[in-house]
Design an enzyme around this catalytic site. Sequence first.
Site, PDB file in Angstrom:
ATOM      1  N   ARG A  51       0.820  -1.223   0.000  1.00 41.45           N
ATOM      2  CA  ARG A  51       0.000   0.000   0.000  1.00 41.45           C
ATOM      3  C   ARG A  51       0.852   1.270   0.000  1.00 41.45           C
ATOM      4  NH1 ARG A  51      -5.331  -1.419   3.544  1.00 41.45           N
ATOM      5  NH2 ARG A  51      -5.887  -3.291   2.418  1.00 41.45           N
ATOM      6  N   ASP A 160     -16.305   8.682   9.993  1.00 39.30           N
ATOM      7  CA  ASP A 160     -15.151   7.812   9.750  1.00 39.30           C
ATOM      8  C   ASP A 160     -13.903   8.675   9.895  1.00 39.30           C
ATOM      9  OD1 ASP A 160     -14.870   4.851   8.191  1.00 39.30           O
ATOM     10  OD2 ASP A 160     -13.110   6.140   8.042  1.00 39.30           O
TER      11      ASP A 160
HETATM   12  C1  LIG Z   1     -13.930  -2.419   7.548  1.00 42.03           C
HETATM   13  S1  LIG Z   1     -14.599  -0.786   7.563  1.00 42.03           S
HETATM   14  C2  LIG Z   1     -16.175  -1.091   8.367  1.00 42.03           C
HETATM   15  C3  LIG Z   1     -17.313  -0.379   7.679  1.00 42.03           C
HETATM   16  C4  LIG Z   1     -18.710  -0.681   8.239  1.00 42.03           C
HETATM   17  N1  LIG Z   1     -18.812  -0.298   9.634  1.00 42.03           N
HETATM   18  C5  LIG Z   1     -19.045  -2.131   8.057  1.00 42.03           C
HETATM   19  O1  LIG Z   1     -19.100  -2.888   9.043  1.00 42.03           O
HETATM   20  O2  LIG Z   1     -19.265  -2.544   6.920  1.00 42.03           O
HETATM   21  C6  LIG Z   1     -13.622  -0.028   8.864  1.00 42.03           C
HETATM   22  C7  LIG Z   1     -13.658   1.489   8.831  1.00 42.03           C
HETATM   23  O3  LIG Z   1     -13.144   1.969  10.067  1.00 42.03           O
HETATM   24  C8  LIG Z   1     -12.480   3.191   9.823  1.00 42.03           C
HETATM   25  N2  LIG Z   1     -11.600   3.475  10.968  1.00 42.03           N
HETATM   26  C9  LIG Z   1     -10.431   2.899  11.309  1.00 42.03           C
HETATM   27  N3  LIG Z   1      -9.936   3.445  12.419  1.00 42.03           N
HETATM   28  C10 LIG Z   1     -10.819   4.390  12.815  1.00 42.03           C
HETATM   29  C11 LIG Z   1     -10.867   5.314  13.900  1.00 42.03           C
HETATM   30  N4  LIG Z   1      -9.906   5.365  14.836  1.00 42.03           N
HETATM   31  N5  LIG Z   1     -11.922   6.159  13.984  1.00 42.03           N
HETATM   32  C12 LIG Z   1     -12.908   6.121  13.066  1.00 42.03           C
HETATM   33  N6  LIG Z   1     -12.918   5.277  12.003  1.00 42.03           N
HETATM   34  C13 LIG Z   1     -11.888   4.415  11.888  1.00 42.03           C
HETATM   35  C14 LIG Z   1     -11.771   2.952   8.512  1.00 42.03           C
HETATM   36  O4  LIG Z   1     -11.427   4.161   7.863  1.00 42.03           O
HETATM   37  C15 LIG Z   1     -12.794   2.110   7.749  1.00 42.03           C
HETATM   38  O5  LIG Z   1     -13.589   2.916   6.902  1.00 42.03           O
END
Ligand SMILES: C[S@@+](CC[C@H](N)C(=O)[O-])C[C@H]1O[C@@H](n2cnc3c(N)ncnc32)[C@H](O)[C@@H]1O
Length: 289
Positions: A51, A160
Amino acid sequence: MNHLAASPRSRVLIEGEYALTQRNFDQIAAFLRDETGIALTEAKATLVYSRLAKRIRKLGLASFDEYCAFAVSPAGAGERTEMMAALTTNVTRFFREPHHFDHFRASVGPRLIEAAKSGARVRLWSAACSSGEEPYSLALTILGLCPDIGRYDLRILASDIDPNIVAKAKAGRYREDAVAPIPAALRTRWLSRDGERDGMWTVRPEVRDLIVFKELNLIGDWPMRGQFDAIFCRNVVIYFEEATQAFLWNRFKNALTPEGRLYIGHSERVDVAGYESDGLTVYKLSGAR
Ligand SMILES: C[S@@+](CC[C@H](N)C(=O)[O-])C[C@H]1O[C@@H](n2cnc3c(N)ncnc32)[C@H](O)[C@@H]1O
């Protein structure tokens, strides 16, 4: 931020176009943990390499050492965001883990809609919303129960950490295969097809108007004052260390209304005091109705 400072040579973890050293990896992992709560083990070295090598190439830099030095510099503020975006996982789907939307439709939504119709303020939170499929699925579930919910004070906060993905969520534009899991009746009523040829669908403004999109770090400051009637925090804490998970579960206790519900991802669990189960990966505060 000092984690990313330039450093002497150390063991090479990945050979390639640019060598990724142990020290580079440790610096990047420490940055990510401190900024986002995400814990990277060395098993993720290949992912980090692939990445970030793209970023190095794009920036025209010569090595991971140069990349880390740039990211820590004052000029690298934007790159720190890009790095974070590159290292987070955004995988999501409409109506992912559909039992949560069934649970909401059957036991939470009707009560909240009645409350909103009686003049109450109802707030829901998709706390790691990625590209928007989760908050839109929630909005569509509510619209399926009450098509004129927009007249009442019910809103969804969709947040997010990644500003690029929040912008994508806000745009509400999805490919044909992405919208396939949306029940046909909801899809045709609440999304519009952009044209025969490009196969894209756009969420209609009436749906988008139910949602407020914000950039927000779950382990940073939260500007919101009010509490939430339901929080969807799914498939994000799985990337955090246990202590960070516990910190967040405890934090959500204050963010939930007394009868609020917390929905978490299928491979996550809440193991702090003060919650009890309300179904498969659904929690309520202990003793709540
Ligand atoms: C795998 S996705 C999950 C999306 C959705 N909640 C679902 O279950 O389909 C994880 C998301 O968490 C976000 N993320 C990671 N660390 C975070 C943080 N400290 N605060 C807020 N969002 C975060 C990432 O940017 C990503 O978009």
